[in-house]
Design a protein around this motif. Structure first.
Motif, PDB file in Angstrom:
ATOM      1  N   ALA A 157       0.848  -1.187   0.039  1.00  0.00           N
ATOM      2  CA  ALA A 157      -0.214  -0.090  -0.003  1.00  0.00           C
ATOM      3  C   ALA A 157       0.933   1.343   0.023  1.00  0.00           C
ATOM      4  N   LEU A 158       1.023   1.845  -1.079  1.00  0.00           N
ATOM      5  CA  LEU A 158       1.876   2.977  -1.480  1.00  0.00           C
ATOM      6  C   LEU A 158       1.585   4.087  -0.421  1.00  0.00           C
ATOM      7  N   GLY A 159       2.528   5.012  -0.097  1.00  0.00           N
ATOM      8  CA  GLY A 159       2.361   6.160   0.316  1.00  0.00           C
ATOM      9  C   GLY A 159       2.104   7.085  -0.707  1.00  0.00           C
ATOM     10  N   THR A 160       1.688   8.503  -0.390  1.00  0.00           N
ATOM     11  CA  THR A 160       1.390   9.482  -1.451  1.00  0.00           C
ATOM     12  C   THR A 160       2.080  10.641  -0.964  1.00  0.00           C
ATOM     13  N   PRO A 161       3.023  11.042  -1.668  1.00  0.00           N
ATOM     14  CA  PRO A 161       4.007  12.126  -1.651  1.00  0.00           C
ATOM     15  C   PRO A 161       3.475  13.518  -2.072  1.00  0.00           C
ATOM     16  N   LEU A 162       2.940  14.402  -1.052  1.00  0.00           N
ATOM     17  CA  LEU A 162       2.285  15.700  -1.600  1.00  0.00           C
ATOM     18  C   LEU A 162       3.247  16.943  -1.129  1.00  0.00           C
ATOM     19  N   ASP A 163       2.955  18.044  -1.710  1.00  0.00           N
ATOM     20  CA  ASP A 163       3.810  19.245  -1.329  1.00  0.00           C
ATOM     21  C   ASP A 163       2.765  19.970  -0.391  1.00  0.00           C
ATOM     22  N   GLU A 164       3.132  21.252   0.122  1.00  0.00           N
ATOM     23  CA  GLU A 164       2.530  21.994   1.158  1.00  0.00           C
ATOM     24  C   GLU A 164       1.107  22.147   0.779  1.00  0.00           C
ATOM     25  N   ASN A 165       0.921  22.540  -0.788  1.00  0.00           N
ATOM     26  CA  ASN A 165      -0.301  22.749  -1.169  1.00  0.00           C
ATOM     27  C   ASN A 165      -1.166  21.574  -1.575  1.00  0.00           C
ATOM     28  N   GLY A 166      -1.025  20.328  -1.244  1.00  0.00           N
ATOM     29  CA  GLY A 166      -1.462  19.150  -1.599  1.00  0.00           C
ATOM     30  C   GLY A 166      -1.495  18.485  -3.048  1.00  0.00           C
ATOM     31  N   ASN A 167      -0.559  19.008  -3.567  1.00  0.00           N
ATOM     32  CA  ASN A 167      -0.175  18.584  -4.853  1.00  0.00           C
ATOM     33  C   ASN A 167       0.788  17.510  -4.883  1.00  0.00           C
ATOM     34  N   LEU A 168       0.780  16.597  -6.124  1.00  0.00           N
ATOM     35  CA  LEU A 168       1.704  15.641  -6.059  1.00  0.00           C
ATOM     36  C   LEU A 168       2.922  15.898  -6.285  1.00  0.00           C
ATOM     37  N   VAL A 169       4.205  15.379  -5.597  1.00  0.00           N
ATOM     38  CA  VAL A 169       5.411  15.570  -5.822  1.00  0.00           C
ATOM     39  C   VAL A 169       5.824  14.141  -7.043  1.00  0.00           C
ATOM     40  N   GLU A 170       5.571  14.527  -8.188  1.00  0.00           N
ATOM     41  CA  GLU A 170       5.762  13.486  -9.074  1.00  0.00           C
ATOM     42  C   GLU A 170       7.086  12.584  -8.996  1.00  0.00           C
ATOM     43  N   ALA A 171       8.291  13.164  -8.943  1.00  0.00           N
ATOM     44  CA  ALA A 171       9.552  12.438  -8.852  1.00  0.00           C
ATOM     45  C   ALA A 171       9.703  11.765  -7.611  1.00  0.00           C
ATOM     46  N   SER A 172       8.822  11.970  -6.435  1.00  0.00           N
ATOM     47  CA  SER A 172       9.066  11.211  -5.350  1.00  0.00           C
ATOM     48  C   SER A 172       8.036   9.921  -5.451  1.00  0.00           C
ATOM     49  N   LEU A 173       6.745  10.018  -6.241  1.00  0.00           N
ATOM     50  CA  LEU A 173       5.967   9.100  -6.346  1.00  0.00           C
ATOM     51  C   LEU A 173       6.673   7.867  -7.325  1.00  0.00           C
ATOM     52  N   ARG A 174       7.391   8.452  -8.348  1.00  0.00           N
ATOM     53  CA  ARG A 174       7.940   7.531  -9.513  1.00  0.00           C
ATOM     54  C   ARG A 174       9.153   6.732  -8.602  1.00  0.00           C
ATOM     55  N   LYS A 175       9.886   7.317  -7.712  1.00  0.00           N
ATOM     56  CA  LYS A 175      11.071   6.726  -7.001  1.00  0.00           C
ATOM     57  C   LYS A 175      10.289   5.940  -6.045  1.00  0.00           C
ATOM     58  N   HIS A 176       9.579   6.113  -5.469  1.00  0.00           N
ATOM     59  CA  HIS A 176       8.887   4.836  -4.336  1.00  0.00           C
ATOM     60  C   HIS A 176       8.417   3.807  -5.222  1.00  0.00           C
ATOM     61  N   ILE A 177       7.684   4.025  -6.223  1.00  0.00           N
ATOM     62  CA  ILE A 177       7.066   3.077  -7.163  1.00  0.00           C
ATOM     63  C   ILE A 177       8.147   1.979  -7.534  1.00  0.00           C
ATOM     64  N   LYS A 178       9.333   2.624  -7.729  1.00  0.00           N
ATOM     65  CA  LYS A 178      10.507   2.009  -8.551  1.00  0.00           C
ATOM     66  C   LYS A 178      11.276   1.196  -7.541  1.00  0.00           C
ATOM     67  N   GLN A 179      11.244   1.767  -6.203  1.00  0.00           N
ATOM     68  CA  GLN A 179      11.858   0.982  -5.175  1.00  0.00           C
ATOM     69  C   GLN A 179      11.086  -0.320  -4.792  1.00  0.00           C
ATOM     70  N   GLN A 180       9.789  -0.217  -4.674  1.00  0.00           N
ATOM     71  CA  GLN A 180       8.893  -1.487  -4.547  1.00  0.00           C
ATOM     72  C   GLN A 180       9.127  -2.318  -5.734  1.00  0.00           C
ATOM     73  N   ILE A 181       9.056  -1.824  -6.951  1.00  0.00           N
ATOM     74  CA  ILE A 181       9.361  -2.855  -7.801  1.00  0.00           C
ATOM     75  C   ILE A 181      10.768  -3.566  -7.979  1.00  0.00           C
ATOM     76  N   ASP A 182      11.673  -2.772  -7.691  1.00  0.00           N
ATOM     77  CA  ASP A 182      13.044  -3.108  -7.454  1.00  0.00           C
ATOM     78  C   ASP A 182      13.111  -4.320  -6.135  1.00  0.00           C
ATOM     79  N   ALA A 183      12.213  -3.950  -5.370  1.00  0.00           N
ATOM     80  CA  ALA A 183      12.036  -4.882  -4.342  1.00  0.00           C
ATOM     81  C   ALA A 183      11.656  -6.173  -4.353  1.00  0.00           C
ATOM     82  N   GLY A 184      10.737  -6.442  -5.756  1.00  0.00           N
ATOM     83  CA  GLY A 184      10.085  -7.664  -5.796  1.00  0.00           C
ATOM     84  C   GLY A 184       8.659  -7.556  -5.210  1.00  0.00           C
ATOM     85  N   ALA A 185       8.114  -6.363  -5.114  1.00  0.00           N
ATOM     86  CA  ALA A 185       6.356  -6.399  -4.586  1.00  0.00           C
ATOM     87  C   ALA A 185       5.951  -7.064  -5.779  1.00  0.00           C
TER      88      ALA A 185
END
Length: 292
Positions: free
Chosen positions: A10-38
Motif C-alpha cells: 500500500a503505497l504512500g502518497t507524497p504531496l507538497d505543502e499545497n496538497g499537490n503530487l510530488v511526481e518524482a517522489s512517487l516515481r522513485k517510491h514505485i521504482k523502489q517497490q518494483i526493485d524490491a520484488g513487490a
C-alpha cells in the motif's frame, strides 16, 4: 494480470505543502517497490491517505502511478468515499489509466447494515469499468464486511476479491468457494509469516512502503521455506511500525519515507511535527534493520 503470491504494498502518497503530487517522489517510491520484488501495488489506500487527497490531485496521482508501473505488476487504486455518486466521480477521474482494479471500503461516516452494504458494493461494481475489490477496514469505517455480505456478492461478475485482516473469513471463503476466483489479500501484518505457512500467501500492507529491503528479504525467505528467517525480517518491520505508532504514525511515516529519498509529505495536513528525539530513534532503527 495474474496476481502472484508475495507482498503487495500500500503505497504512500507524497504531496507538497499545497496538497499537490510530488511526481518524482512517487516515481522513485514505485521504482523502489518494483526493485524490491513487490507482487502488486495499492495506490491511495489508507496509508496513501486517499480520504484526504484533493480532487484536483487525484487524477494526476493515478496517471503518474500507472505510467511508472507500466504494467510490470498489478496496480490497484483506492476509490473510497461516502456516497455512490462521489465514488463514481472518482472512477471517472481515473480516465483511461491502465490499472488492474479499484478498491472500496464501506462509507466512513455512517454505519451500514448488511442490505445497505450489498447495495453499496453492487451499485459501484455495476458502474465500474474496472474490477472491484472490497476493503474491510472496520477500524475506520465502523462497518464490518461480513461473510454474509460476501455470500451475496461473490457471484457478481465485477467483484473480484477482498482485502481484509479477518483470517477466519478468508478461510471460510476458501472452504465455501474454492473455485469462485475470488481473490483474498490478507492484511494482518503481525502474522504474515504464519499466514504463509498456512497457505495465505497474498499479503498487503502499507509498512512495506518504508521497509522495501526487509520486505524483499522476508519473502525471499518464505519462498525458500525459511520461516525462521522470515520471522526475523517481519520482526524488523513490526519494530519500526510500533515505533512509528509511538511517535505519531503518519508524521513518522513521512520521516521514514524521506530517509529513503522520497521527498514530500506522506501525512495528513493537520498532523503535528515529530520531535528531534523521535527522528533520532526512527533513524537508528532504520539503520539497525538495514533500510538505510
Amino acid at each position: 494480470m495474474k496476481f502472484t503470491n508475495g507482498f503487495y504494498t500500500a503505497l504512500g502518497t507524497p504531496l507538497d505543502e499545497n496538497g499537490n503530487l510530488v511526481e518524482a517522489s512517487l516515481r522513485k517510491h514505485i521504482k523502489q517497490q518494483i526493485d524490491a520484488g513487490a507482487s502488486g501495488l495499492l495506490l491511495m489506500g489508507s496509508m496513501g491517505i486517499e480520504a484526504y487527497i484533493k480532487n484536483s490531485a487525484y487524477a494526476d496521482i493515478v496517471r503518474v502511478a500507472a505510467d511508472e508501473t507500466a504494467a510490470k505488476l498489478p496496480l490497484f487504486v483506492g476509490i473510497m468515499d461516502n456516497s455512490i455518486v462521489k465514488v463514481k466521480e472518482k472512477i471517472d477521474m481515473i480516465g483511461n489509466a491502465k490499472i488492474d482494479g479499484v478498491v472500496l471500503t464501506t462509507p466512513y461516516y455512517a454505519v451500514l447494515d448488511n442490505p445497505q452494504m450489498v447495495n453499496w458494493f453492487k451499485s459501484i461494481a455495476d458502474a465500474s469499468p474496472y474490477p472491484l475489490y472490497l476493503y474491510d477496514l472496520s477500524v475506520v469505517t465502523k462497518t464490518k464486511i461480513t461473510l454474509a455480505v460476501i455470500v451475496r456478492l461473490i457471484d457478481h461478475p465485477n467483484i473480484k476479491g477482498i482485502k481484509t485482516a479477518d483470517w477466519e473469513m478468508i478461510q471460510a471463503i476458501g472452504r465455501k468457494y474454492p473455485d469462485a476466483g475470488f481473490g483474498c489479500f490478507y492484511s494482518g501484518l503481525d502474522s504474515f509469516d504464519y499466514a504463509n505457512m498456512m497457505g495465505i500467501c497474498k499479503n498487503l500492507d502499507g509498512m512495506f512502503s518504508c521497509t522495501p529491503r526487509n520486505g524483499r528479504k522476508m519473502y525471499d525467505c518464505i519462498k525458500s521455506g525459511d520461516y525462521t528467517g522470515a520471522r526475523k525480517y517481519l520482526d524488523n518491520i513490526l519494530l519500526l511500525r510500533d515505533t512509528m505508532i509511538a511517535h505519531g504514525l503518519m508524521m513518522s511515516f513521512t520521516y521514514c519515507m524521506n530517509q529513503l529519498g522520497c521527498e514530500g509529505n506522506f501525512h495528513q495536513d493537520y498532523c503535528l511535527p515529530i520531535t528531534d528525539e523521535a527522528k533520532k530513534v526512527l533513524n537508528d532503527i532504520m539503520h539497525t534493520i538495514g533500510e538505510i
